[in-house]
Design a protein around this motif. Structure first.
Motif, PDB file in Angstrom:
ATOM      1  N   ASN A  42       0.842  -1.184   0.000  1.00  0.00           N
ATOM      2  CA  ASN A  42       0.000   0.000   0.000  1.00  0.00           C
ATOM      3  C   ASN A  42       0.883   1.242   0.000  1.00  0.00           C
ATOM      4  OD1 ASN A  42      -2.960  -0.746   0.262  1.00  0.00           O
ATOM      5  ND2 ASN A  42      -2.058  -1.995   1.889  1.00  0.00           N
ATOM      6  N   GLY A  43       0.934   1.902  -1.143  1.00  0.00           N
ATOM      7  CA  GLY A  43       1.756   3.094  -1.223  1.00  0.00           C
ATOM      8  C   GLY A  43       2.082   3.456  -2.659  1.00  0.00           C
ATOM      9  N   LEU A  44       3.075   4.301  -2.803  1.00  0.00           N
ATOM     10  CA  LEU A  44       3.445   4.857  -4.093  1.00  0.00           C
ATOM     11  C   LEU A  44       4.911   4.584  -4.391  1.00  0.00           C
ATOM     12  CD1 LEU A  44       2.709   6.907  -6.482  1.00  0.00           C
ATOM     13  CD2 LEU A  44       3.691   8.661  -4.985  1.00  0.00           C
ATOM     14  N   PHE A  45       5.197   3.991  -5.558  1.00  0.00           N
ATOM     15  CA  PHE A  45       6.566   3.832  -6.032  1.00  0.00           C
ATOM     16  C   PHE A  45       6.923   5.017  -6.924  1.00  0.00           C
ATOM     17  CE2 PHE A  45       5.264  -0.730  -5.592  1.00  0.00           C
ATOM     18  CZ  PHE A  45       6.153  -1.065  -4.586  1.00  0.00           C
ATOM     19  N   ILE A  46       8.103   5.578  -6.718  1.00  0.00           N
ATOM     20  CA  ILE A  46       8.648   6.599  -7.603  1.00  0.00           C
ATOM     21  C   ILE A  46       9.888   6.019  -8.255  1.00  0.00           C
ATOM     22  CG2 ILE A  46       9.588   8.922  -7.815  1.00  0.00           C
ATOM     23  CD1 ILE A  46       7.748   8.253  -4.671  1.00  0.00           C
ATOM     24  N   LEU A  47       9.893   5.972  -9.590  1.00  0.00           N
ATOM     25  CA  LEU A  47      11.034   5.426 -10.320  1.00  0.00           C
ATOM     26  C   LEU A  47      12.016   6.558 -10.621  1.00  0.00           C
ATOM     27  CD1 LEU A  47      12.154   2.826 -11.588  1.00  0.00           C
ATOM     28  CD2 LEU A  47      11.043   3.496 -13.726  1.00  0.00           C
ATOM     29  N   ASN A  48      13.262   6.401 -10.142  1.00  0.00           N
ATOM     30  CA  ASN A  48      14.325   7.366 -10.395  1.00  0.00           C
ATOM     31  C   ASN A  48      15.265   6.772 -11.438  1.00  0.00           C
ATOM     32  OD1 ASN A  48      13.513   9.077  -8.000  1.00  0.00           O
ATOM     33  ND2 ASN A  48      14.124   7.213  -6.926  1.00  0.00           N
ATOM     34  N   GLU A  49      15.290   7.344 -12.641  1.00  0.00           N
ATOM     35  CA  GLU A  49      16.021   6.675 -13.721  1.00  0.00           C
ATOM     36  C   GLU A  49      17.530   6.742 -13.547  1.00  0.00           C
ATOM     37  OE1 GLU A  49      16.360   9.546 -17.570  1.00  0.00           O
ATOM     38  OE2 GLU A  49      14.356   8.803 -17.132  1.00  0.00           O
TER      39      GLU A  49
END
Length: 361
Positions: A42-49
């Motif tokens: 439960n939450g948000l993934f942020i992809l850092n390239e």
């Protein structure tokens, strides 16, 4: 890496990524929390390239208590994610992390982030992934020096191996699946695409190609119609073209309607939320109702007052608007979360070049 020069308002041809130092010496300090294990459901993934050639791609997690955890892939698996993380796709309990310059697909459990497999065979400069039944479809640019070798890789989700390749036009990017058909937007790679390829999912054969405007950067299915946002060629190309938003009939795969942006305006991204299409122009956020289908004259809000420097990632979900700020493409980035009226709700640091958001629930 065959990185698109037309991506997200072109972003200075991504020059800053190639010309600045990619070391971590000048990065802003951020608190490194110990990554949690088994609690990512439960939450948000942020992809850092990450910086090109630096192998410092990473993933940040924001839980429902607003706690930020950086570098969760390396924290759980004790190894680096790779070089330039492009996108993530979810299918059942798995997350598929597309790592562009490493030419890999990292497959993890989406709730624990423990590694399941790494796919490398028949993957060359991958971009985005979508799923249908037991298959994953991955756009690949192939060799950047060969305009004729681009393809969609068909991944067997049981074996985690690519079974075959479907040849397509240069620069396949985002893709969606609807009613047994795969729609692939051709942004153009190093060049400038202006088409959407239609592929039969069952036979894996190309059915037709739909001509749109230059640089189709966003593609969404809503209420049975396909919407394609084309950014147009930017001024620096010396061949600037107008941007357009297309509505395509998915029964006939023909253009039903289109909206033309004013000259010298180049929108980016395309998101759907509650029968509204959202896009950005520079740091401003705009919305188009799919019912009225008319271009707005003013944005719903601007981000410049909050210190945003370089809008590089964008998502809208259940009235929340997520914006990624790549800053100088060398320092740590930042995330801004707004409500639907443009009131800032949260702001926090992440890692280098955040480019996209993925909600896990």
């Amino acid at each position: 890496m065959k990185k698109s020069i037309s991506k997200y308002v072109f972003l200075l041809l991504f020059v800053s990524v190639f010309t600045v130092s990619c070391t971590s010496d000048d990065r802003d300090d951020i608190v490194q929390e110990t990554p949690i294990s088994g609690a990512y459901n439960n939450g948000l993934f942020i992809l850092n390239e990450g910086g090109f050639g630096s192998s410092n791609a990473s993933i940040t997690f924001l839980d429902n208590d607003d706690q930020v955890y950086n570098s969760i892939f390396s924290g759980v698996n004790n190894r680096d994610l790779g070089d330039v993380a492009q996108s993530i796709g979810f299918n059942e309990d798995n997350a598929y992390v597309v790592v562009n310059n490493s030419s890999t697909i990292e497959i993890v459990n989406r709730n624990t982030f423990e590694s399941i497999a790494t796919t490398t065979s028949m993957i060359v400069n991958p971009r985005f992934i979508e799923f249908s039944d037991s298959k994953g479809f991955i756009t690949n640019w192939g060799d950047p020096n060969d305009v004729s070798d681009d393809y969609v890789a068909v991944l067997n989700l049981t074996t985690n191996q690519v079974e075959t390749k479907i040849p397509v036009a240069e620069g396949p990017e985002k893709l969606v699946i609807h009613n047994g058909k795969l729609y692939v937007a051709h942004q153009g790679g190093y060049g400038y695409g202006n088409s959407v390829t239609v592929i039969d999912v069952e036979t894996q054969a190309v059915v037709t190609s739909i001509e749109v405007a230059d640089v189709p950067s966003g593609i969404i299915v809503a209420n049975g119609s396909l919407y394609v946002l084309c950014s147009g060629k930017a001024p620096f190309t010396n061949d600037e073209t107008v941007a357009k938003l297309f509505k395509i009939n998915t029964a006939t795969d023909t253009v039903e309607a289109s909206l033309t942006f004013p000259s010298e305006i180049h929108p980016s991204f395309l998101e759907l939320d509650n029968n509204n299409l959202y896009y950005t122009i520079a740091g401003d956020v705009y919305v188009v109702s799919i019912i009225d289908f008319q271009l707005p004259t003013t944005p719903i809000f601007q981000t410049s007052n909050n210190g945003l420097e370089s809008l590089y990632g964008f998502k809208v979900n259940n009235g929340s608007i997520y914006i990624a700020d790549a800053k100088d493409y060398d320092s740590n980035g930042e995330v801004f979360i707004y409500d639907s009226t443009g009131i800032l709700q949260q702001q926090f640091s992440v890692e280098i070049i955040p480019n996209s958001f993925y909600i896990n629930n």
